[in-house]
Design an enzyme around this catalytic site. Structure first.
Site, PDB file in Angstrom:
ATOM      1  N   LYS A 181       0.849  -1.207   0.000  1.00  0.00           N
ATOM      2  CA  LYS A 181       0.000   0.000   0.000  1.00  0.00           C
ATOM      3  C   LYS A 181       0.878   1.248   0.000  1.00  0.00           C
ATOM      4  O   LYS A 181       0.660   2.178  -0.777  1.00  0.00           O
ATOM      5  CB  LYS A 181      -0.882   0.011   1.233  1.00  0.00           C
ATOM      6  CG  LYS A 181      -1.574   1.340   1.516  1.00  0.00           C
ATOM      7  CD  LYS A 181      -2.482   1.311   2.724  1.00  0.00           C
ATOM      8  CE  LYS A 181      -1.791   1.550   4.028  1.00  0.00           C
ATOM      9  NZ  LYS A 181      -1.463   2.964   4.312  1.00  0.00           N
ATOM     10  N   ASN A 182       1.908   1.267   0.875  1.00  0.00           N
ATOM     11  CA  ASN A 182       2.698   2.484   1.034  1.00  0.00           C
ATOM     12  C   ASN A 182       3.746   2.695  -0.049  1.00  0.00           C
ATOM     13  O   ASN A 182       4.446   3.704  -0.039  1.00  0.00           O
ATOM     14  CB  ASN A 182       3.329   2.524   2.432  1.00  0.00           C
ATOM     15  CG  ASN A 182       2.249   2.750   3.493  1.00  0.00           C
ATOM     16  OD1 ASN A 182       1.100   3.055   3.157  1.00  0.00           O
ATOM     17  ND2 ASN A 182       2.607   2.568   4.740  1.00  0.00           N
ATOM     18  N   CYS A 237      -5.285  12.602  12.397  1.00  0.00           N
ATOM     19  CA  CYS A 237      -5.982  11.319  12.293  1.00  0.00           C
ATOM     20  C   CYS A 237      -5.826  10.672  13.660  1.00  0.00           C
ATOM     21  O   CYS A 237      -5.250  11.243  14.571  1.00  0.00           O
ATOM     22  CB  CYS A 237      -5.379  10.474  11.182  1.00  0.00           C
ATOM     23  SG  CYS A 237      -3.845   9.730  11.636  1.00  0.00           S
ATOM     24  N   ARG A 273       0.047  14.807  12.770  1.00  0.00           N
ATOM     25  CA  ARG A 273       0.609  14.495  11.446  1.00  0.00           C
ATOM     26  C   ARG A 273       0.638  15.724  10.530  1.00  0.00           C
ATOM     27  O   ARG A 273      -0.010  15.770   9.496  1.00  0.00           O
ATOM     28  CB  ARG A 273      -0.162  13.331  10.830  1.00  0.00           C
ATOM     29  CG  ARG A 273      -0.059  12.121  11.750  1.00  0.00           C
ATOM     30  CD  ARG A 273      -0.699  10.891  11.198  1.00  0.00           C
ATOM     31  NE  ARG A 273       0.105  10.340  10.096  1.00  0.00           N
ATOM     32  CZ  ARG A 273      -0.313   9.293   9.399  1.00  0.00           C
ATOM     33  NH1 ARG A 273      -1.496   8.775   9.665  1.00  0.00           N
ATOM     34  NH2 ARG A 273       0.419   8.805   8.418  1.00  0.00           N
ATOM     35  N   ASP A 288       4.673   0.797  12.100  1.00  0.00           N
ATOM     36  CA  ASP A 288       3.471   0.136  11.566  1.00  0.00           C
ATOM     37  C   ASP A 288       3.340  -1.308  12.034  1.00  0.00           C
ATOM     38  O   ASP A 288       2.338  -1.948  11.741  1.00  0.00           O
ATOM     39  CB  ASP A 288       3.477   0.171  10.036  1.00  0.00           C
ATOM     40  CG  ASP A 288       3.227   1.577   9.538  1.00  0.00           C
ATOM     41  OD1 ASP A 288       3.404   1.821   8.337  1.00  0.00           O
ATOM     42  OD2 ASP A 288       2.883   2.444  10.366  1.00  0.00           O
ATOM     43  N   ARG A 295      -8.805  -0.467   4.508  1.00  0.00           N
ATOM     44  CA  ARG A 295      -7.944   0.539   3.885  1.00  0.00           C
ATOM     45  C   ARG A 295      -6.595  -0.062   3.524  1.00  0.00           C
ATOM     46  O   ARG A 295      -5.955   0.372   2.577  1.00  0.00           O
ATOM     47  CB  ARG A 295      -7.701   1.712   4.852  1.00  0.00           C
ATOM     48  CG  ARG A 295      -8.933   2.495   5.195  1.00  0.00           C
ATOM     49  CD  ARG A 295      -8.589   3.706   6.010  1.00  0.00           C
ATOM     50  NE  ARG A 295      -7.468   4.431   5.389  1.00  0.00           N
ATOM     51  CZ  ARG A 295      -6.948   5.526   5.927  1.00  0.00           C
ATOM     52  NH1 ARG A 295      -7.392   5.998   7.072  1.00  0.00           N
ATOM     53  NH2 ARG A 295      -5.951   6.138   5.312  1.00  0.00           N
TER      54      ARG A 295
HETATM   55  C1  EPZ Z   1       4.149   7.112   6.365  1.00  0.00           C
HETATM   56  O1  EPZ Z   1       3.322   8.114   6.896  1.00  0.00           O
HETATM   57  C2  EPZ Z   1       3.267   5.880   6.229  1.00  0.00           C
HETATM   58  N1  EPZ Z   1       2.179   6.172   5.298  1.00  0.00           N
HETATM   59  C3  EPZ Z   1       2.708   5.498   7.597  1.00  0.00           C
HETATM   60  O2  EPZ Z   1       1.953   4.307   7.443  1.00  0.00           O
HETATM   61  C4  EPZ Z   1       3.882   5.220   8.538  1.00  0.00           C
HETATM   62  O3  EPZ Z   1       3.383   4.922   9.817  1.00  0.00           O
HETATM   63  C5  EPZ Z   1       4.791   6.450   8.601  1.00  0.00           C
HETATM   64  O4  EPZ Z   1       5.224   6.804   7.263  1.00  0.00           O
HETATM   65  C6  EPZ Z   1       6.037   6.208   9.460  1.00  0.00           C
HETATM   66  O5  EPZ Z   1       6.758   5.124   8.924  1.00  0.00           O
HETATM   67  C7  EPZ Z   1       2.450   6.151   3.962  1.00  0.00           C
HETATM   68  O6  EPZ Z   1       3.574   5.912   3.531  1.00  0.00           O
HETATM   69  C8  EPZ Z   1       1.295   6.437   3.039  1.00  0.00           C
HETATM   70  P1  EPZ Z   1       6.011  10.539   8.438  1.00  0.00           P
HETATM   71  P2  EPZ Z   1       3.839   9.650   6.902  1.00  0.00           P
HETATM   72  O7  EPZ Z   1       5.905  11.790   7.637  1.00  0.00           O
HETATM   73  O8  EPZ Z   1       4.764   9.888   5.777  1.00  0.00           O
HETATM   74  C9  EPZ Z   1       6.101  13.920  11.777  1.00  0.00           C
HETATM   75  C10 EPZ Z   1       0.088   2.923   7.707  1.00  0.00           C
HETATM   76  O9  EPZ Z   1      -0.345   2.357   8.706  1.00  0.00           O
HETATM   77  N2  EPZ Z   1       6.025  14.876  10.649  1.00  0.00           N
HETATM   78  O10 EPZ Z   1       7.160   9.634   8.205  1.00  0.00           O
HETATM   79  O11 EPZ Z   1       2.642  10.526   7.046  1.00  0.00           O
HETATM   80  C11 EPZ Z   1       4.837  13.076  11.887  1.00  0.00           C
HETATM   81  O12 EPZ Z   1       3.864  13.759  12.645  1.00  0.00           O
HETATM   82  C12 EPZ Z   1       0.544   4.359   7.762  1.00  0.00           C
HETATM   83  O13 EPZ Z   1       0.210   2.372   6.568  1.00  0.00           O
HETATM   84  C13 EPZ Z   1       6.023  16.242  10.915  1.00  0.00           C
HETATM   85  O14 EPZ Z   1       6.051  16.678  12.071  1.00  0.00           O
HETATM   86  O15 EPZ Z   1       4.667   9.694   8.252  1.00  0.00           O
HETATM   87  C14 EPZ Z   1       5.345  11.831  12.586  1.00  0.00           C
HETATM   88  O16 EPZ Z   1       5.395  12.075  13.975  1.00  0.00           O
HETATM   89  C15 EPZ Z   1       0.245   4.961   9.128  1.00  0.00           C
HETATM   90  N3  EPZ Z   1       5.966  17.115   9.867  1.00  0.00           N
HETATM   91  C16 EPZ Z   1       6.766  11.681  12.050  1.00  0.00           C
HETATM   92  O17 EPZ Z   1       7.137  12.973  11.529  1.00  0.00           O
HETATM   93  C17 EPZ Z   1       5.932  16.684   8.559  1.00  0.00           C
HETATM   94  O18 EPZ Z   1       5.905  17.532   7.638  1.00  0.00           O
HETATM   95  C18 EPZ Z   1       6.907  10.654  10.921  1.00  0.00           C
HETATM   96  O19 EPZ Z   1       5.895  10.942   9.978  1.00  0.00           O
HETATM   97  C19 EPZ Z   1       5.941  15.289   8.314  1.00  0.00           C
HETATM   98  C20 EPZ Z   1       5.995  14.408   9.371  1.00  0.00           C
END
Ligand code: EPZ
Length: 424
Positions: free
Chosen positions: A22-23, A120, A125, A312, A404
């Protein structure tokens, strides 16, 4: 709303094929926006999030052709008639990954209006790093009425290559900025980049489309901008989190399973932890066999960016530790609110104490079936695992969360001998 009814207490045995990731699929679908030529993706999983992304792209003017809905299939996207660079709130609020259209739209169309995803269940996020990077590349970005407005100002409407540094490792942030860099004027360097395998899969596809990218999979990615990208055909990598989820289910419920069309090479941290629980794991080129111990040993985990233990998989390991021998300490360092499955596991008889971003899980000898509620995608998977172990019936509500991210989950679990059925 659909519910899942599980009759627990049965070991798993048999073989299932793992679906496309998915990701990896979500950013790859957005990569089609970068070119006027068709992009064909194979091994695309049939998931609600994929359907949402295809709807989002279609309303932008992308022509979507999809074969074999219902199981992993082929999707061809043609963005030659892209005429509406907008991602509306109605679609974005159901799927945060919609933010992945931002970079490609600004790079290709010179503008984008993308609804802020909003929080969410697992956390606020924000997307500040995505905006910071695009601004550094010369885009004018403002946030008004809940939308991110971004547009290029440079000559010929192109972004400019820049050296970018993200404050924290962000997977979709890295992916957005890497896609934006493909068509920028000059070189873009992303430091502190995410190293997840899905980032590498996206980079491989972009290179097949004519992009010049090096360093994907390391924390420094270099992209030399080119005039345009062309079409390509790309097979989506296997889903490492679906793989880990099934391995966890067998470790908790007992028995022996074999997973095919997958690879252990992206799951070292998870495989290591499963071995520590006493599982016997055999790795083949594109298959994994797991033989569970009579009762798993507790394993402590600390989530971190790849290649460390993936956030995850945290919820699934909490379910496994709930019935393990000993006490496990689980630390969630990525998201601020990713323990909602704990209270539901406690309803099934688990002994879990939460203190901030740390959970203390004391293994019990058995769980008892009950009605529980899913709150987010991986929390739902954790409840399914606990339901497979619990004595008697477990009814899981709000399983749209599961749909999802897991393709044909009940069919796959039934193929492994579980008693699982979807009820209205
Ligand atoms: C990706 O989400 C994945 N989703 C998530 O999988 C996964 O949990 C996550 O990476 C961490 O590995 C997809 O790839 C579609 P991040 P993403 O940006 O990119 C903070 C699932 O279950 N952050 O790596 O949204 C954020 O709040 C989903 O399949 C900021 O502060 O996660 C978090 O604490 C859930 N500002 C941390 O960084 C930003 O601009 C990591 O988030 C971006 C992120």
């Amino acid at each position: 709303m659909d519910k899942l009814l599980i009759e627990g207490g049965r070991p798993l045995s048999g073989e299932v094929a793992i679906s496309g990731a998915k990701n990896a699929a979500l950013p790859l679908l957005c990569a089609a926006l970068l070119t006027r030529e068709p992009l064909t993706l194979t091994n695309v999983p049939s998931l609600n999030d994929i359907g949402t992304m295809l709807k989002l792209l279609a309303q932008m003017g992308v022509k979507v052709t999809r074969e074999k809905v219902g199981a992993s299939g082929t999707v061809t996207l043609d963005a030659s008639a892209l005429d509406n660079p907008v991602a509306p709130y109605e679609l974005v609020k159901t799927m945060r990954a919609s933010v992945l259209v931002l970079g490609p739209l600004v790079a290709r169309a010179g503008e984008a209006r993308v609804s802020l995803p909003g929080g969410c269940a697992i956390g606020a996020r924000p997307v500040d790093q995505h905006i910071k990077g695009l601004t550094a590349m010369g885009a004018e970005v403002s946030v008004e009425q809940g939308y991110v407005h971004a547009r290029t100002t440079g000559s010929g409407g192109r972004l400019k290559g820049a050296r970018l540094f993200t404050d924290m490792v962000t997977v979709t942030g890295t992916e957005n900025l890497m896609m934006a860099g493909c068509l920028a004027d000059g070189e873009t360097v992303i430091e502190n980049a995410a190293r997840e395998p899905e980032v590498v899969d996206l980079a491989n596809c972009l290179v097949a489309m004519g992009a010049q990218i090096s360093g994907a999979g390391t924390d420094v990615i270099r992209i030399r901008g080119v005039e345009r990208l062309h079409g390509a055909t790309h097979r989506i990598m296997p889903d490492r989190i679906e793989t880990g989820t099934f391995l966890c289910a067998a470790a908790a419920a007992g028995g022996q399973i074999r997973l095919t069309q997958t690879s252990a090479s992206y799951l070292d941290a998870v495989i290591d932890k499963l071995m520590d629980t006493g599982c016997d794991i055999t790795l083949e080129r594109d298959a994994i066999t797991l033989k569970a111990p009579a009762r798993p040993l507790a394993v402590s985990i600390r989530t971190s960016p790849y290649p460390a233990f993936p956030t995850d998989m945290q919820a699934q390991f909490m379910a496994l530790n709930a019935v393990a021998e000993g006490t496990a300490v689980i630390r969630e360092t990525i998201f601020e609110n990713r323990f909602m499955h704990a209270v539901e596991l406690i309803r099934l008889g688990a002994d879990i104490k939460i203190d901030g971003n740390t959970a203390f899980v004391k293994g019990v000898t058995k769980l008892d079936g009950a009605t529980v509620m899913a709150t987010d995608l991986r929390a739902s998977a954790s409840l399914v695992i606990a339901g497979l172990v619990a004595q008697g019936e477990t009814l899981i509500e709000r399983i749209y969360h599961l749909d999802r991210g897991y393709e044909n989950l009940e069919q796959k679990l039934a193929a492994l001998g579980a008693s699982v059925r979807r009820v209205k």
